[in-house]
Design a protein around this motif. Structure first.
Motif, PDB file in Angstrom:
ATOM      1  N   GLY A  56       0.805  -1.220   0.000  1.00 58.72           N
ATOM      2  CA  GLY A  56       0.000   0.000   0.000  1.00 58.72           C
ATOM      3  C   GLY A  56       0.832   1.260   0.000  1.00 58.72           C
ATOM      4  N   GLN A  57       2.102   1.152  -0.390  1.00 60.47           N
ATOM      5  CA  GLN A  57       2.969   2.330  -0.428  1.00 60.47           C
ATOM      6  C   GLN A  57       2.906   2.990  -1.800  1.00 60.47           C
ATOM      7  N   LEU A  58       3.237   4.274  -1.821  1.00 63.03           N
ATOM      8  CA  LEU A  58       3.240   5.010  -3.083  1.00 63.03           C
ATOM      9  C   LEU A  58       4.480   4.658  -3.904  1.00 63.03           C
ATOM     10  N   CYS A  59       4.283   4.525  -5.207  1.00 63.89           N
ATOM     11  CA  CYS A  59       5.410   4.265  -6.105  1.00 63.89           C
ATOM     12  C   CYS A  59       6.180   5.557  -6.337  1.00 63.89           C
ATOM     13  N   PRO A  60       7.479   5.470  -6.644  1.00 65.74           N
ATOM     14  CA  PRO A  60       8.273   6.683  -6.869  1.00 65.74           C
ATOM     15  C   PRO A  60       7.762   7.474  -8.065  1.00 65.74           C
ATOM     16  N   ASP A  61       7.912   8.797  -7.970  1.00 63.38           N
ATOM     17  CA  ASP A  61       7.395   9.694  -9.009  1.00 63.38           C
ATOM     18  C   ASP A  61       7.866   9.317 -10.404  1.00 63.38           C
ATOM     19  N   ASP A  62       9.165   9.020 -10.547  1.00 58.98           N
ATOM     20  CA  ASP A  62       9.687   8.779 -11.888  1.00 58.98           C
ATOM     21  C   ASP A  62       9.027   7.565 -12.544  1.00 58.98           C
ATOM     22  N   LEU A  63       8.718   6.541 -11.749  1.00 61.98           N
ATOM     23  CA  LEU A  63       8.064   5.344 -12.278  1.00 61.98           C
ATOM     24  C   LEU A  63       6.643   5.668 -12.745  1.00 61.98           C
ATOM     25  N   VAL A  64       5.896   6.383 -11.912  1.00 60.95           N
ATOM     26  CA  VAL A  64       4.511   6.700 -12.244  1.00 60.95           C
ATOM     27  C   VAL A  64       4.443   7.662 -13.434  1.00 60.95           C
ATOM     28  N   VAL A  65       5.294   8.676 -13.435  1.00 60.58           N
ATOM     29  CA  VAL A  65       5.300   9.647 -14.536  1.00 60.58           C
ATOM     30  C   VAL A  65       5.605   8.956 -15.864  1.00 60.58           C
ATOM     31  N   LYS A  66       6.540   8.022 -15.844  1.00 61.74           N
ATOM     32  CA  LYS A  66       6.893   7.293 -17.066  1.00 61.74           C
ATOM     33  C   LYS A  66       5.703   6.502 -17.604  1.00 61.74           C
ATOM     34  N   ILE A  67       5.007   5.799 -16.709  1.00 61.08           N
ATOM     35  CA  ILE A  67       3.852   4.997 -17.134  1.00 61.08           C
ATOM     36  C   ILE A  67       2.747   5.892 -17.701  1.00 61.08           C
ATOM     37  N   VAL A  68       2.465   7.009 -17.036  1.00 61.63           N
ATOM     38  CA  VAL A  68       1.407   7.914 -17.499  1.00 61.63           C
ATOM     39  C   VAL A  68       1.786   8.584 -18.817  1.00 61.63           C
ATOM     40  N   ALA A  69       3.035   9.031 -18.939  1.00 61.32           N
ATOM     41  CA  ALA A  69       3.475   9.682 -20.171  1.00 61.32           C
ATOM     42  C   ALA A  69       3.334   8.748 -21.368  1.00 61.32           C
ATOM     43  N   ASP A  70       3.733   7.500 -21.182  1.00 62.32           N
ATOM     44  CA  ASP A  70       3.607   6.514 -22.265  1.00 62.32           C
ATOM     45  C   ASP A  70       2.144   6.307 -22.640  1.00 62.32           C
ATOM     46  N   ARG A  71       1.284   6.270 -21.631  1.00 60.47           N
ATOM     47  CA  ARG A  71      -0.138   6.000 -21.887  1.00 60.47           C
ATOM     48  C   ARG A  71      -0.826   7.162 -22.590  1.00 60.47           C
ATOM     49  N   ILE A  72      -0.488   8.399 -22.214  1.00 63.55           N
ATOM     50  CA  ILE A  72      -1.109   9.585 -22.810  1.00 63.55           C
ATOM     51  C   ILE A  72      -0.779   9.691 -24.297  1.00 63.55           C
ATOM     52  N   GLU A  73       0.347   9.112 -24.702  1.00 67.83           N
ATOM     53  CA  GLU A  73       0.759   9.184 -26.104  1.00 67.83           C
ATOM     54  C   GLU A  73      -0.011   8.216 -26.998  1.00 67.83           C
ATOM     55  N   THR A  89       1.444  13.798  -5.943  1.00 67.09           N
ATOM     56  CA  THR A  89       2.330  14.757  -5.288  1.00 67.09           C
ATOM     57  C   THR A  89       2.446  15.998  -6.156  1.00 67.09           C
ATOM     58  N   VAL A  90       2.915  17.074  -5.554  1.00 73.11           N
ATOM     59  CA  VAL A  90       3.133  18.305  -6.317  1.00 73.11           C
ATOM     60  C   VAL A  90       4.187  18.063  -7.397  1.00 73.11           C
ATOM     61  N   GLY A  91       5.198  17.258  -7.085  1.00 67.80           N
ATOM     62  CA  GLY A  91       6.215  16.931  -8.093  1.00 67.80           C
ATOM     63  C   GLY A  91       5.602  16.259  -9.306  1.00 67.80           C
ATOM     64  N   GLN A  92       4.683  15.313  -9.062  1.00 73.97           N
ATOM     65  CA  GLN A  92       4.002  14.658 -10.178  1.00 73.97           C
ATOM     66  C   GLN A  92       3.108  15.652 -10.922  1.00 73.97           C
ATOM     67  N   ALA A  93       2.447  16.550 -10.181  1.00 75.53           N
ATOM     68  CA  ALA A  93       1.576  17.547 -10.814  1.00 75.53           C
ATOM     69  C   ALA A  93       2.394  18.462 -11.730  1.00 75.53           C
ATOM     70  N   GLU A  94       3.567  18.847 -11.267  1.00 76.19           N
ATOM     71  CA  GLU A  94       4.432  19.703 -12.089  1.00 76.19           C
ATOM     72  C   GLU A  94       4.931  18.937 -13.312  1.00 76.19           C
ATOM     73  N   ALA A  95       5.263  17.651 -13.124  1.00 77.14           N
ATOM     74  CA  ALA A  95       5.707  16.827 -14.256  1.00 77.14           C
ATOM     75  C   ALA A  95       4.577  16.660 -15.267  1.00 77.14           C
ATOM     76  N   LEU A  96       3.358  16.464 -14.777  1.00 80.31           N
ATOM     77  CA  LEU A  96       2.192  16.346 -15.657  1.00 80.31           C
ATOM     78  C   LEU A  96       1.983  17.645 -16.432  1.00 80.31           C
ATOM     79  N   GLU A  97       2.104  18.766 -15.753  1.00 87.04           N
ATOM     80  CA  GLU A  97       1.929  20.066 -16.402  1.00 87.04           C
ATOM     81  C   GLU A  97       2.930  20.242 -17.549  1.00 87.04           C
ATOM     82  N   ARG A  98       4.190  19.899 -17.286  1.00 89.89           N
ATOM     83  CA  ARG A  98       5.221  19.996 -18.335  1.00 89.89           C
ATOM     84  C   ARG A  98       4.911  19.048 -19.489  1.00 89.89           C
TER      85      ARG A  98
END
Length: 198
Positions: A56-73, A89-98
């Motif tokens: 039930g722990q959160l996955c690291p930002d870089d892993l989640v951002v990579k999966i989402v970026a690939d999927r959005i494409e 997280t705010v870090g993920q929100a900023e990565a999503l915004e970029r």
């Protein structure tokens, strides 16, 4: 239409996302589902996420951002999407915004299903009892003690997203404890306002 649904585990995000997918012809991008699919497929990302998800722990930002970026494409995401479980997280929100800026996309709304945590845990415990009584297996990340930890993570980490998205003029709160139809109507009102002001 591109939106984010926020809310702790068992708040009803999946139910509302299904309705929006059917109504608007967009897709739901659930990081939980994507991560579980990666685990089931035995991909490197899945192996990295497997133990974290089970606890039930959160996955690291870089892993989640990579999966989402690939999927959005992927082509089926071009008409619009609902993000469920991301960003956390705010870090993920900023990565999503970029990421969206690079693709010349923007969010229409960020909607949080606001719930009573004690009532939510009682709901999860009831589901666990129902599953046990029916002889159905319980996903490890749906166990009440794991959900309680995920709710605490949500409160501590994801609550930072409220001020972030309020500053961007995208945030709206909806009473997630209301009956499903009332929650749906409230979400529709938020989206109608967002589209009218776009």
């Amino acid at each position: 239409m591109r939106l984010i649904l926020l809310g702790p585990p068992a708040a009803g995000k999946g139910t509302q996302a299904e309705r929006l997918v059917e109504k608007h012809g967009i897709i739901q991008l659930s990081t939980g589902d994507m991560l579980r699919a990666a685990v089931a497929a035995g991909t490197p990302d899945g192996l990295e996420a497997k133990d974290l998800i089970a606890r039930g722990q959160l996955c690291p930002d870089d892993l989640v951002v990579k999966i989402v970026a690939d999927r959005i494409e992927q082509p089926d995401a071009q008409r619009g999407f609902i993000l469920d479980g991301f960003p956390r997280t705010v870090g993920q929100a900023e990565a999503l915004e970029r990421m969206l800026e690079e693709k010349h996309m923007e969010l229409d709304a960020v909607i949080e299903l606001v719930v009573d945590e004690d009532a939510l845990l009682a709901r999860v415990e009831g589901r666990a009892r129902d599953a046990a009584a029916a002889g159905k297996p319980l996903r490890s990340d749906d166990a009440p003690e794991v959900v309680a930890r995920r709710i605490a993570d949500y409160r501590e980490v994801t609550s930072q997203l409220r001020p972030f998205y309020k500053q961007h003029g995208l945030y709206a709160a909806v009473d997630g404890m209301a009956p499903i139809d009332e929650v749906a109507r409230a979400i529709d009102e938020v989206l109608a306002e967002a589209q009218a002001s776009a």
